[in-house]
Design a protein around this motif. Structure first.
Motif, PDB file in Angstrom:
ATOM      1  N   ALA A 167       0.846  -1.200   0.000  1.00  0.00           N
ATOM      2  CA  ALA A 167       0.000   0.000   0.000  1.00  0.00           C
ATOM      3  C   ALA A 167       0.879   1.246   0.000  1.00  0.00           C
ATOM      4  N   VAL A 168       0.381   2.312  -0.588  1.00  0.00           N
ATOM      5  CA  VAL A 168       1.095   3.588  -0.594  1.00  0.00           C
ATOM      6  C   VAL A 168       1.103   4.115   0.839  1.00  0.00           C
ATOM      7  N   ASN A 169       2.291   4.341   1.382  1.00  0.00           N
ATOM      8  CA  ASN A 169       2.445   4.690   2.792  1.00  0.00           C
ATOM      9  C   ASN A 169       2.365   6.205   3.004  1.00  0.00           C
ATOM     10  N   HIS A 170       1.376   6.635   3.812  1.00  0.00           N
ATOM     11  CA  HIS A 170       1.220   8.040   4.185  1.00  0.00           C
ATOM     12  C   HIS A 170       1.422   8.213   5.695  1.00  0.00           C
ATOM     13  N   SER A 171       2.124   7.294   6.330  1.00  0.00           N
ATOM     14  CA  SER A 171       2.322   7.338   7.772  1.00  0.00           C
ATOM     15  C   SER A 171       3.238   8.494   8.152  1.00  0.00           C
ATOM     16  N   ASN A 172       2.917   9.145   9.267  1.00  0.00           N
ATOM     17  CA  ASN A 172       3.786  10.219   9.741  1.00  0.00           C
ATOM     18  C   ASN A 172       4.766   9.715  10.805  1.00  0.00           C
ATOM     19  N   ASP A 173       4.871   8.399  10.970  1.00  0.00           N
ATOM     20  CA  ASP A 173       5.793   7.781  11.920  1.00  0.00           C
ATOM     21  C   ASP A 173       6.432   6.574  11.243  1.00  0.00           C
ATOM     22  N   SER A 174       7.738   6.576  11.118  1.00  0.00           N
ATOM     23  CA  SER A 174       8.431   5.502  10.389  1.00  0.00           C
ATOM     24  C   SER A 174       8.298   4.138  11.062  1.00  0.00           C
ATOM     25  N   ARG A 175       7.914   4.113  12.339  1.00  0.00           N
ATOM     26  CA  ARG A 175       7.724   2.830  13.035  1.00  0.00           C
ATOM     27  C   ARG A 175       6.424   2.145  12.631  1.00  0.00           C
TER      28      ARG A 175
END
Length: 169
Positions: free
Chosen positions: A95-103
């Motif tokens: 999935a295209v990652n839009h997370s604001n935390d790399s963990r």
């Protein structure tokens, strides 16, 4: 002339990316578990675990509408998390990652007890929202991650976006 062609191609790629991403009101509606504008409808979907998951797979949950499989859900196969998109397996890690935390990243797994599905529609667009805890245990379990799956996508590869918008403190 070469510089203009290069700039035009960069703008075209950026424009296509903006068009492909789910609209902000859809993202917010998924995150908030309900509509954030009057033109959005959010419907909770219900699922059931399969008695006979695919070979080498376990914990298959299928969404049902009016007693029929809806073509969406999740499963785990060989320690990999998959979304069921249009009846087919889709590796959640892609999935295209839009997370604001790399963990916190796509494919980290689904909570059998805590995953919730919503159908989110607005004029001309429809998405499946898959909410699941960021972590199975600990303080991270209080935070949600979510996937947005564009329905009726004409592309060969499903359009799946992953979000983690919180900040773990």
């Amino acid at each position: 002339m070469q510089v203009r062609k290069y700039m035009a191609s960069v703008l075209l790629v950026c424009f296509n990316y903006v068009l492909a991403a789910p609209p902000d009101d859809v993202v917010k509606s998924c995150y908030n578990w309900g509509p954030t504008s009057s033109n959005i409808k959010v419907t909770k979907l219900h699922g059931a675990f399969s008695d006979k998951p695919d070979s080498s797979c376990e914990d298959r949950l299928d969404i049902f509408v009016d007693g029929k499989k809806y073509g969406y859900g999740f499963m785990t196969c060989n320690d990999q998390s998959y979304l069921i998109v249009g009846g087919e397996k889709f590796l959640a890690a892609q999935a295209v990652n839009h997370s604001n935390d790399s963990r916190v990243k796509p494919g980290d797994g689904f909570s059998n007890a805590g995953t919730i599905f919503f159908d989110i529609t607005k004029p001309g667009q429809s998405y499946i929202c898959v909410l699941t805890p960021a972590f199975e245990t600990g303080k991270g379990a209080a935070y949600a991650t979510f996937y947005l799956i564009k329905r009726a996508s004409l592309s060969a590869k499903p359009e799946v976006d992953f979000y983690f918008l919180d900040e773990i403190k």
